[in-house]
Design a protein around this motif. Structure first.
Motif, mmCIF file in Angstrom:
data_model
loop_
_atom_site.group_PDB
_atom_site.id
_atom_site.type_symbol
_atom_site.label_atom_id
_atom_site.label_comp_id
_atom_site.label_asym_id
_atom_site.label_seq_id
_atom_site.Cartn_x
_atom_site.Cartn_y
_atom_site.Cartn_z
ATOM 1 N N ARG A 18 0.821 -1.212 0.000
ATOM 2 C CA ARG A 18 0.000 0.000 0.000
ATOM 3 C C ARG A 18 0.857 1.266 0.000
ATOM 4 N NH1 ARG A 18 -4.774 0.435 -1.676
ATOM 5 N NH2 ARG A 18 -5.251 -1.508 -0.579
ATOM 6 N N ARG A 19 2.064 1.175 0.518
ATOM 7 C CA ARG A 19 2.921 2.354 0.674
ATOM 8 C C ARG A 19 3.996 2.473 -0.409
ATOM 9 N NH1 ARG A 19 3.964 5.822 4.795
ATOM 10 N NH2 ARG A 19 2.557 4.667 6.163
ATOM 11 N N TYR A 20 4.350 1.353 -1.065
ATOM 12 C CA TYR A 20 5.513 1.374 -1.954
ATOM 13 C C TYR A 20 5.168 0.930 -3.371
ATOM 14 C CZ TYR A 20 8.181 1.827 2.353
ATOM 15 O OH TYR A 20 8.672 2.262 3.551
ATOM 16 N N VAL A 21 5.813 1.594 -4.342
ATOM 17 C CA VAL A 21 5.712 1.263 -5.764
ATOM 18 C C VAL A 21 7.082 0.770 -6.224
ATOM 19 C CG1 VAL A 21 5.426 2.219 -8.085
ATOM 20 C CG2 VAL A 21 3.847 2.876 -6.262
ATOM 21 N N LEU A 22 7.095 -0.327 -6.954
ATOM 22 C CA LEU A 22 8.327 -0.887 -7.496
ATOM 23 C C LEU A 22 8.448 -0.518 -8.965
ATOM 24 C CD1 LEU A 22 10.778 -2.790 -6.937
ATOM 25 C CD2 LEU A 22 9.322 -4.679 -7.724
ATOM 26 N N THR A 23 9.660 -0.183 -9.389
ATOM 27 C CA THR A 23 9.899 0.140 -10.793
ATOM 28 C C THR A 23 11.317 -0.287 -11.174
ATOM 29 O OG1 THR A 23 9.818 1.902 -12.469
ATOM 30 C CG2 THR A 23 10.756 2.478 -10.335
ATOM 31 N N ALA A 24 11.600 -0.274 -12.469
ATOM 32 C CA ALA A 24 12.960 -0.501 -12.956
ATOM 33 C C ALA A 24 13.724 0.810 -12.843
ATOM 34 C CB ALA A 24 12.930 -0.980 -14.406
ATOM 35 N N LEU A 25 14.938 0.752 -12.328
ATOM 36 C CA LEU A 25 15.707 1.976 -12.109
ATOM 37 C C LEU A 25 15.938 2.739 -13.403
ATOM 38 C CD1 LEU A 25 17.272 3.802 -10.200
ATOM 39 C CD2 LEU A 25 19.257 2.307 -10.482
ATOM 40 N N HIS A 26 16.159 2.027 -14.507
ATOM 41 C CA HIS A 26 16.425 2.747 -15.752
ATOM 42 C C HIS A 26 15.207 3.515 -16.255
ATOM 43 C CE1 HIS A 26 14.839 -1.013 -17.700
ATOM 44 N NE2 HIS A 26 14.351 -0.128 -18.554
ATOM 45 N N HIS A 51 8.034 9.747 -3.673
ATOM 46 C CA HIS A 51 9.429 10.084 -3.906
ATOM 47 C C HIS A 51 10.256 8.808 -3.943
ATOM 48 C CE1 HIS A 51 9.662 9.534 0.459
ATOM 49 N NE2 HIS A 51 10.946 9.369 0.303
ATOM 50 N N VAL A 52 11.335 8.842 -4.697
ATOM 51 C CA VAL A 52 12.229 7.689 -4.797
ATOM 52 C C VAL A 52 12.985 7.572 -3.477
ATOM 53 C CG1 VAL A 52 14.099 6.610 -6.080
ATOM 54 C CG2 VAL A 52 12.449 8.074 -7.272
ATOM 55 N N CYS A 53 12.775 6.466 -2.766
ATOM 56 C CA CYS A 53 13.372 6.330 -1.432
ATOM 57 C C CYS A 53 14.554 5.369 -1.400
ATOM 58 C CB CYS A 53 12.318 5.898 -0.417
ATOM 59 S SG CYS A 53 11.525 4.317 -0.766
ATOM 60 N N GLU A 54 14.645 4.430 -2.351
ATOM 61 C CA GLU A 54 15.777 3.504 -2.397
ATOM 62 C C GLU A 54 16.056 3.106 -3.838
ATOM 63 O OE1 GLU A 54 16.763 0.317 0.400
ATOM 64 O OE2 GLU A 54 14.828 0.710 1.338
ATOM 65 N N ARG A 55 17.340 2.915 -4.119
ATOM 66 C CA ARG A 55 17.779 2.457 -5.435
ATOM 67 C C ARG A 55 18.682 1.241 -5.265
ATOM 68 N NH1 ARG A 55 17.549 8.049 -5.694
ATOM 69 N NH2 ARG A 55 16.717 8.968 -7.632
ATOM 70 N N ALA A 56 18.424 0.197 -6.032
ATOM 71 C CA ALA A 56 19.297 -0.974 -6.079
ATOM 72 C C ALA A 56 19.930 -0.975 -7.464
ATOM 73 C CB ALA A 56 18.506 -2.252 -5.825
ATOM 74 N N LYS A 57 21.047 -0.256 -7.599
ATOM 75 C CA LYS A 57 21.644 -0.028 -8.915
ATOM 76 C C LYS A 57 22.090 -1.319 -9.587
ATOM 77 C CE LYS A 57 23.199 4.674 -7.840
ATOM 78 N NZ LYS A 57 24.362 5.597 -7.754
ATOM 79 N N ASP A 58 22.668 -2.240 -8.814
ATOM 80 C CA ASP A 58 23.191 -3.455 -9.442
ATOM 81 C C ASP A 58 22.080 -4.336 -9.992
ATOM 82 O OD1 ASP A 58 22.266 -4.009 -6.899
ATOM 83 O OD2 ASP A 58 23.677 -5.662 -6.585
ATOM 84 N N ALA A 59 20.866 -4.196 -9.429
ATOM 85 C CA ALA A 59 19.741 -5.013 -9.886
ATOM 86 C C ALA A 59 18.773 -4.237 -10.772
ATOM 87 C CB ALA A 59 18.988 -5.582 -8.682
ATOM 88 N N ASP A 60 19.093 -2.957 -11.052
ATOM 89 C CA ASP A 60 18.242 -2.114 -11.901
ATOM 90 C C ASP A 60 16.825 -2.002 -11.336
ATOM 91 O OD1 ASP A 60 17.559 -0.460 -14.019
ATOM 92 O OD2 ASP A 60 17.053 -2.124 -15.356
ATOM 93 N N LEU A 61 16.708 -1.795 -10.018
ATOM 94 C CA LEU A 61 15.412 -1.671 -9.368
ATOM 95 C C LEU A 61 15.369 -0.400 -8.527
ATOM 96 C CD1 LEU A 61 15.014 -5.361 -8.141
ATOM 97 C CD2 LEU A 61 13.697 -4.280 -9.983
#
Length: 275
Positions: A18-26, A51-61
Motif C-alpha cells: 500500500r505504501r511502496y511502488v516498485l519500478t525498474a531503475l532505468h 518520492h524515490v526512497c531507495e535504489r538498487a543499482k546493481d539489480a536495476d530496481l
C-alpha cells in the motif's frame, strides 16, 4: 501505472504494498537529478505523490514511497512463484495503442546478470507478440495467467534478449523479469533488521516530571516497554520465516512487517511510552 515528473512520463511501476511502488531503475533516467519527487498515475485522472526512497543499482530496481497511502484506492496484488510452462500477462502498456503482452514462462528461477551489473533471480519469459522492440514495457508487472479475477504478480519486467541472428541488433521475443522475492530482498525497508532498528527510536532527554513518580511505576513502565518491543521483534522474525517457507506471500509479509513496526512505534509515542 505510469510514473511522471512535471507531466513528463518516466516509465512504468506497480504497487508492491500500500505504501511502496516498485519500478525498474532505468525507467527513472529522465528524473531531475536534484528532485526525487514523482507523480504516480493510478486510474484515469487519479494520481498520488511519492518520492524515490531507495535504489538498487546493481539489480536495476528502484522503490518509490507514496506520500499518503490512504489515497490509494487500488487493491494490492498478491505475489506468487512462477514455474516453467505457466502462462503470464503484462497489463501495462506504454501507450493505449500498444499491445498487451502475454506469453509463457520458460524458466521460473534462473540466475541472470542484468544491465546493472548484478546477478538477480529472474524469470525468463517468451512473449506471444513479436514486436521486435519491447522498450517502454520495463517496470511493469508480470502476472500469472490472463483470466484470474485477482492478479498474482510474479515479477517485474527489466530487459529483453537480443536476437543473436539479427544483424540489426533487434530484440527477440524473450524477456527477463526479476522475481518479486529478489526485489524485496534488495531493499532495506523490508529487512527485519531495519524494522527492528525502527522499533528502537533514539531516546530523548525527558522533560522534568510534573510530579514525582514512584519507583515501582517506573519499573513497571520499563518492563511493559521491553515486553512490547520484544513481542514486536518476535513477530517480525516470525513473518520473515513464514515468508521464506512459503506460508504467506512476499508482499503480504512486507506489508505486515511494516504494520507491526508502525504499531510498536505508535505505542512508544503515545502516553509517554504506553500503548
Amino acid at each position: 501505472m505510469d510514473l511522471r515528473q512535471s507531466r513528463r512520463r518516466l516509465g512504468a511501476g506497480f504497487l508492491l504494498t500500500r505504501r511502496y511502488v516498485l519500478t525498474a531503475l532505468h525507467c527513472l533516467q529522465g528524473l531531475d537529478p536534484l528532485d526525487d519527487a514523482v507523480e504516480i498515475d493510478l486510474t484515469g485522472e487519479r494520481s498520488v505523490r511519492g518520492h524515490v526512497c531507495e535504489r538498487a543499482k546493481d539489480a536495476d530496481l528502484a522503490l518509490i514511497e507514496i506520500a499518503d497511502p490512504q489515497d490509494v484506492p487500488l487493491p494490492v496484488p498478491t505475489a506468487g512463484l512462477a514455474k516453467r510452462g505457466d502462462r503470464w500477462s503484462g497489463p501495462y502498456r506504454p501507450a493505449p495503442g500498444d499491445a498487451k503482452l502475454t506469453g509463457s514462462v520458460d524458466d521460473g528461477g534462473t540466475r541472470h546478470m542484468c544491465e546493472g551489473g548484478g546477478v538477480i533471480e529472474a524469470l525468463q519469459l517468451t512473449a506471444d507478440q513479436h514486436l521486435g522492440d519491447y522498450s517502454g514495457y520495463s517496470g511493469g508487472p508480470v502476472e500469472r495467467g490472463t483470466d484470474e479475477r485477482e492478479p498474482t504478480v510474479l515479477g517485474i519486467l527489466l530487459e529483453q534478449i537480443l536476437d543473436r541472428h539479427s544483424t540489426e541488433q533487434r530484440a527477440a521475443n524473450v524477456l527477463i523479469a526479476a522475481t518479486i522475492g529478489d526485489a524485496l530482498r534488495r531493499f532495506d525497508r523490508f529487512d527485519v533488521g531495519h524494522l527492528i532498528d525502527v522499533l528502537r527510536p533514539p531516546s530523548e532527554t525527558p522533560a522534568a516530571p510534573r510530579w514525582e513518580e514512584k519507583e515501582e511505576d517506573k519499573k513497571t513502565e520499563r518492563t511493559e516497554r521491553s515486553e512490547r518491543i520484544a513481542g514486536g521483534e518476535s513477530l517480525l522474525l516470525a513473518l520473515r520465516q513464514w515468508s521464506e517457507r512459503g506460508l504467506i506471500d512476499a508482499t503480504q509479509a512486507a506489508e505486515l512487517r511494516s504494520r507491526v513496526a508502525q504499531r510498536v512505534i505508535d505505542g512508544e509515542l503515545e502516553g509517554g511510552g504506553r500503548a
